[in-house]
Design an enzyme around this catalytic site. Structure first.
Site, PDB file in Angstrom:
ATOM      1  N   LYS A   1     -85.767  64.621 -11.104  1.00  0.00           N
ATOM      2  CA  LYS A   1     -84.602  64.026 -11.785  1.00  0.00           C
ATOM      3  C   LYS A   1     -85.044  63.341 -13.083  1.00  0.00           C
ATOM      4  O   LYS A   1     -84.344  63.382 -14.093  1.00  0.00           O
ATOM      5  CB  LYS A   1     -83.922  63.023 -10.836  1.00  0.00           C
ATOM      6  CG  LYS A   1     -82.713  62.340 -11.443  1.00  0.00           C
ATOM      7  CD  LYS A   1     -82.065  61.352 -10.489  1.00  0.00           C
ATOM      8  CE  LYS A   1     -81.025  60.507 -11.208  1.00  0.00           C
ATOM      9  NZ  LYS A   1     -80.481  59.427 -10.371  1.00  0.00           N
TER      10      LYS A   1
ATOM     11  N   ASP B   1     -77.690  49.288 -17.183  1.00  0.00           N
ATOM     12  CA  ASP B   1     -76.329  49.521 -16.725  1.00  0.00           C
ATOM     13  C   ASP B   1     -75.994  50.981 -17.022  1.00  0.00           C
ATOM     14  O   ASP B   1     -76.377  51.510 -18.061  1.00  0.00           O
ATOM     15  CB  ASP B   1     -75.332  48.595 -17.437  1.00  0.00           C
ATOM     16  CG  ASP B   1     -74.076  48.476 -16.593  1.00  0.00           C
ATOM     17  OD1 ASP B   1     -74.124  47.776 -15.556  1.00  0.00           O
ATOM     18  OD2 ASP B   1     -73.064  49.122 -16.921  1.00  0.00           O
ATOM     19  N   SER B   2     -75.303  51.604 -16.064  1.00  0.00           N
ATOM     20  CA  SER B   2     -75.080  53.037 -16.229  1.00  0.00           C
ATOM     21  C   SER B   2     -73.732  53.438 -15.666  1.00  0.00           C
ATOM     22  O   SER B   2     -73.063  52.648 -14.991  1.00  0.00           O
ATOM     23  CB  SER B   2     -76.199  53.808 -15.524  1.00  0.00           C
ATOM     24  OG  SER B   2     -76.473  53.249 -14.263  1.00  0.00           O
TER      25      SER B   2
ATOM     26  N   THR C   1     -82.759  44.251 -10.892  1.00  0.00           N
ATOM     27  CA  THR C   1     -81.882  45.218 -10.216  1.00  0.00           C
ATOM     28  C   THR C   1     -81.977  45.008  -8.718  1.00  0.00           C
ATOM     29  O   THR C   1     -82.986  44.512  -8.212  1.00  0.00           O
ATOM     30  CB  THR C   1     -82.290  46.677 -10.537  1.00  0.00           C
ATOM     31  OG1 THR C   1     -81.354  47.570  -9.932  1.00  0.00           O
ATOM     32  CG2 THR C   1     -83.679  47.032 -10.057  1.00  0.00           C
TER      33      THR C   1
ATOM     34  N   PHE D   1     -78.956  58.566  -5.350  1.00  0.00           N
ATOM     35  CA  PHE D   1     -77.922  57.595  -4.989  1.00  0.00           C
ATOM     36  C   PHE D   1     -76.630  57.930  -5.739  1.00  0.00           C
ATOM     37  O   PHE D   1     -76.590  58.852  -6.569  1.00  0.00           O
ATOM     38  CB  PHE D   1     -78.379  56.164  -5.320  1.00  0.00           C
ATOM     39  CG  PHE D   1     -78.462  55.870  -6.792  1.00  0.00           C
ATOM     40  CD1 PHE D   1     -79.519  56.347  -7.548  1.00  0.00           C
ATOM     41  CD2 PHE D   1     -77.476  55.128  -7.431  1.00  0.00           C
ATOM     42  CE1 PHE D   1     -79.597  56.089  -8.916  1.00  0.00           C
ATOM     43  CE2 PHE D   1     -77.544  54.859  -8.803  1.00  0.00           C
ATOM     44  CZ  PHE D   1     -78.616  55.347  -9.545  1.00  0.00           C
ATOM     45  N   GLY D   2     -75.601  57.161  -5.468  1.00  0.00           N
ATOM     46  CA  GLY D   2     -74.346  57.260  -6.212  1.00  0.00           C
ATOM     47  C   GLY D   2     -73.843  58.696  -6.310  1.00  0.00           C
ATOM     48  O   GLY D   2     -73.779  59.431  -5.319  1.00  0.00           O
TER      49      GLY D   2
ATOM     50  N   GLU E   1     -72.074  40.023 -13.840  1.00  0.00           N
ATOM     51  CA  GLU E   1     -71.824  41.179 -14.712  1.00  0.00           C
ATOM     52  C   GLU E   1     -70.424  41.072 -15.293  1.00  0.00           C
ATOM     53  O   GLU E   1     -69.456  40.934 -14.558  1.00  0.00           O
ATOM     54  CB  GLU E   1     -71.989  42.472 -13.911  1.00  0.00           C
ATOM     55  CG  GLU E   1     -72.016  43.702 -14.787  1.00  0.00           C
ATOM     56  CD  GLU E   1     -72.251  45.005 -14.014  1.00  0.00           C
ATOM     57  OE1 GLU E   1     -73.302  45.128 -13.356  1.00  0.00           O
ATOM     58  OE2 GLU E   1     -71.369  45.870 -14.084  1.00  0.00           O
TER      59      GLU E   1
ATOM     60  N   LYS F   1     -82.865  53.034  -8.571  1.00  0.00           N
ATOM     61  CA  LYS F   1     -83.105  52.797  -9.997  1.00  0.00           C
ATOM     62  C   LYS F   1     -84.547  52.308 -10.182  1.00  0.00           C
ATOM     63  O   LYS F   1     -85.248  52.733 -11.089  1.00  0.00           O
ATOM     64  CB  LYS F   1     -82.157  51.722 -10.544  1.00  0.00           C
ATOM     65  CG  LYS F   1     -80.742  52.174 -10.801  1.00  0.00           C
ATOM     66  CD  LYS F   1     -79.981  51.040 -11.512  1.00  0.00           C
ATOM     67  CE  LYS F   1     -78.539  51.360 -11.784  1.00  0.00           C
ATOM     68  NZ  LYS F   1     -77.855  50.299 -12.530  1.00  0.00           N
TER      69      LYS F   1
ATOM     70  N   HIS G   1     -80.436  60.461 -17.661  1.00  0.00           N
ATOM     71  CA  HIS G   1     -80.001  59.485 -18.653  1.00  0.00           C
ATOM     72  C   HIS G   1     -80.928  58.275 -18.663  1.00  0.00           C
ATOM     73  O   HIS G   1     -81.325  57.773 -19.700  1.00  0.00           O
ATOM     74  CB  HIS G   1     -78.567  59.057 -18.331  1.00  0.00           C
ATOM     75  CG  HIS G   1     -78.325  58.704 -16.884  1.00  0.00           C
ATOM     76  ND1 HIS G   1     -78.820  59.460 -15.844  1.00  0.00           N
ATOM     77  CD2 HIS G   1     -77.681  57.657 -16.299  1.00  0.00           C
ATOM     78  CE1 HIS G   1     -78.471  58.895 -14.694  1.00  0.00           C
ATOM     79  NE2 HIS G   1     -77.781  57.805 -14.944  1.00  0.00           N
TER      80      HIS G   1
HETATM   81  P1  IMP Z   1     -74.453  49.797 -12.251  1.00  0.00           P
HETATM   82  O1  IMP Z   1     -75.237  50.315 -13.424  1.00  0.00           O
HETATM   83  O2  IMP Z   1     -75.321  49.181 -11.223  1.00  0.00           O
HETATM   84  O3  IMP Z   1     -73.276  48.989 -12.658  1.00  0.00           O
HETATM   85  O4  IMP Z   1     -73.850  51.035 -11.474  1.00  0.00           O
HETATM   86  C1  IMP Z   1     -73.650  52.242 -12.031  1.00  0.00           C
HETATM   87  C2  IMP Z   1     -73.011  53.183 -11.029  1.00  0.00           C
HETATM   88  O5  IMP Z   1     -72.928  54.446 -11.695  1.00  0.00           O
HETATM   89  C3  IMP Z   1     -73.839  53.423  -9.776  1.00  0.00           C
HETATM   90  O6  IMP Z   1     -73.428  52.624  -8.715  1.00  0.00           O
HETATM   91  C4  IMP Z   1     -73.565  54.885  -9.489  1.00  0.00           C
HETATM   92  O7  IMP Z   1     -72.384  55.021  -8.754  1.00  0.00           O
HETATM   93  C5  IMP Z   1     -73.365  55.482 -10.870  1.00  0.00           C
HETATM   94  N1  IMP Z   1     -74.648  55.948 -11.408  1.00  0.00           N
HETATM   95  C6  IMP Z   1     -75.330  55.464 -12.453  1.00  0.00           C
HETATM   96  N2  IMP Z   1     -76.483  56.134 -12.623  1.00  0.00           N
HETATM   97  C7  IMP Z   1     -76.514  57.044 -11.652  1.00  0.00           C
HETATM   98  C8  IMP Z   1     -77.488  58.024 -11.297  1.00  0.00           C
HETATM   99  O8  IMP Z   1     -78.572  58.175 -11.875  1.00  0.00           O
HETATM  100  N3  IMP Z   1     -77.160  58.762 -10.229  1.00  0.00           N
HETATM  101  C9  IMP Z   1     -76.003  58.641  -9.543  1.00  0.00           C
HETATM  102  N4  IMP Z   1     -75.096  57.741  -9.814  1.00  0.00           N
HETATM  103  C10 IMP Z   1     -75.349  56.940 -10.880  1.00  0.00           C
END
Ligand code: IMP
Length: 195
Positions: A172, A73-74, A14, A149-150, A43, A19, A177
């Site tokens: 958290k 991945d989320s 990552t 984040f995010g 990806e 994360k 998740h």
């Molecule tokens: P990826 O898994 O790196 O493709 O990105 C998943 C995206 O989903 C992240 O950039 C966030 O925008 C959002 N995301 C996934 N998990 C979380 C979390 O735990 N908190 C906030 N945003 C999340």
């Protein structure tokens, strides 16, 4: 599949430090040292998180990333938007961001949403298994908090009033998740060891 020995050290592909912090906080409690591998991994585009995580894991293995390895991945799935942004969450975050989502949901009463996380794991023999975690909640009316984040500042888990953005990582991790997917992984690996 056999987890040969109890896992003491695991690589986590990552480039997301948040994360990494969440994952290493949890795994360290089980005596597992997590090493961040920042390699850029191809990806695929798909509507399915399991497919994305598994394929990314294959790509990481192909490019020589060490094992045992995990990759995650989320995404955020908003019910009134039929699951958008889902697997496209990272792109949507970068383009329209929190304010964009809040704007789309202006006047929308149904705020239900869920975060999903898929942890894909490869053992030393490169056997692969994936674990999914889900947290249900709702989208707030304004962004709150500076942790995480995010989409953390606009997501409130069910039965709570704080956003993830208002919770330090340890808090958290009680609900997230990612933590749920990791606990499935841990329980599975403990069972495998004792087989
Ligand atoms: P990826 O898994 O790196 O493709 O990105 C998943 C995206 O989903 C992240 O950039 C966030 O925008 C959002 N995301 C996934 N998990 C979380 C979390 O735990 N908190 C906030 N945003 C999340």
């Amino acid at each position: 599949m056999h987890v040969q020995d109890s896992i003491k050290k695991i690589y986590f592909a990552t480039s997301n430090i948040h994360k990494f912090t969440e994952v290493s906080n949890i795994l360290s409690k089980y005596g597992i040292n997590v090493i961040m591998v920042r390699r850029k991994i191809l990806e695929i585009q798909s509507d399915n998180l399991i497919e994305i995580a598994t394929q990314s894991l294959y790509n990481a293995l192909k490019s020589g990333t060490k094992t045992p390895l995990i990759l995650e991945d989320s995404g955020l799935f908003i019910r009134s938007l039929n699951g958008f942004p889902g697997p496209y969450s990272s792109y949507v975050y970068r383009t329209i961001g929190l304010n964009g989502i809040l704007k789309i949901l202006e006047g929308v009463e149904d705020r239900q949403a869920e975060f999903k996380s898929v942890i894909a794991f490869a053992d030393k023999s490169m056997n692969i298994k994936s674990f999914i975690g889900v947290v249900k909640g709702r989208i707030s009316y304004e962004a709150r908090g500076t942790y995480g984040f995010g989409f953390d500042p606009i997501f409130i888990p069910n039965h709570l009033s704080k956003t993830f953005g208002e919770m330090p990582p340890q808090e958290k991790n009680k609900y997230s998740h990612r933590a749920k997917a990791l606990m499935k992984f841990i329980n599975w690996s403990l069972k495998e060891i004792n087989k």
